[in-house]
Design a protein around this motif. Structure first.
Motif: not given
Length: 223
Positions: A94, A96-97, A102, A105-106, A109, A129, A132-133
């Motif tokens: 969350h 890093y998003w 992104p 973030a992934v 995750y 995630g 979104r990436a």
């Protein structure tokens, strides 16, 4: 010792414990969305005694206050304390998003999902995630397409959506299907909805169910 007496002694001890008082005040500031005030109080409590939970809360407050450098420092220190904590990896995703990274973030995750493979919330966060990436390079076109959809400009929406789908952004097949359906191009809409159904079938859950409903309704209109 009787329970009542023990509770009394514990309450009296905690009420006079400076660290406990600071944490309580920090929680209150957090409830009031005073992120900077809460961060200052958690930092004071942490200075009195290092604790994983307090450090994570401090990182959260710094993130909310947009103090990303300090937040990252405390998240990573917490990770050193508990490198196998699935929820902390989720929170790092969350973070890093929000920070605008992104890919990082992934990565977090995915690590969270590996640590807690049966956690539905983490699995959902990973799906969102990754989506979104993947969307990030196309965000301008996505925004334009969604604006056109909202205004009923179906042809304009289709023009913006097609490059997304051609680049493998299959989650937008359903939106493209709607744009085609609204233009009366039902056979093309059926093809788009069917491709979307196939895309989400393995995912299961609500998305798979809704894809079947969308396809069935469009088939009914077309035939």
């Amino acid at each position: 010792m009787k329970l009542k007496a023990w509770l009394k002694r514990r309450f009296r001890r905690s009420s006079s414990d400076p660290r406990a008082v600071l944490v309580k005040r920090a929680h209150a500031a957090k409830e009031n969305r005073d992120w900077r005030g809460a961060a200052a109080l958690y930092a004071q409590a942490l200075a009195l005694r290092d604790a994983f939970g307090t450090r994570v809360q401090l990182a959260h407050m710094l993130k909310e206050a947009k103090q990303f450098g300090e937040a990252e420092e405390h998240y990573l220190k917490a990770l050193q304390q508990k490198p196998d904590d699935a929820d902390l990896h989720l929170q790092l995703g969350h973070f890093y998003w929000v920070k605008g990274d992104p890919e990082a973030a992934v990565a977090y995750y995915r690590q969270a999902a590996d640590l807690a493979p049966g956690d539905a919330a983490i699995a959902d966060a990973l799906i969102i995630g990754e989506r979104r990436a993947g969307d990030a390079p196309f965000q301008s076109a996505i925004d334009t397409a969604m604006e056109a959809m909202g205004e009923g400009r179906w042809r304009d929406a289709e023009i913006d959506l097609r490059p997304l789908v051609e680049h493998g952004r299959s989650d937008y097949l359903a939106v493209l299907g709607q744009a085609l359906k609204e233009q009366g191009r039902l056979d093309e809409a059926v093809d788009s909805y069917r491709a979307y159904r196939d895309h989400v079938a393995a995912r299961g859950g609500k998305a798979a169910y809704e894809s079947e409903v969308q396809l069935a309704y469009t088939l009914k209109l077309a035939r």
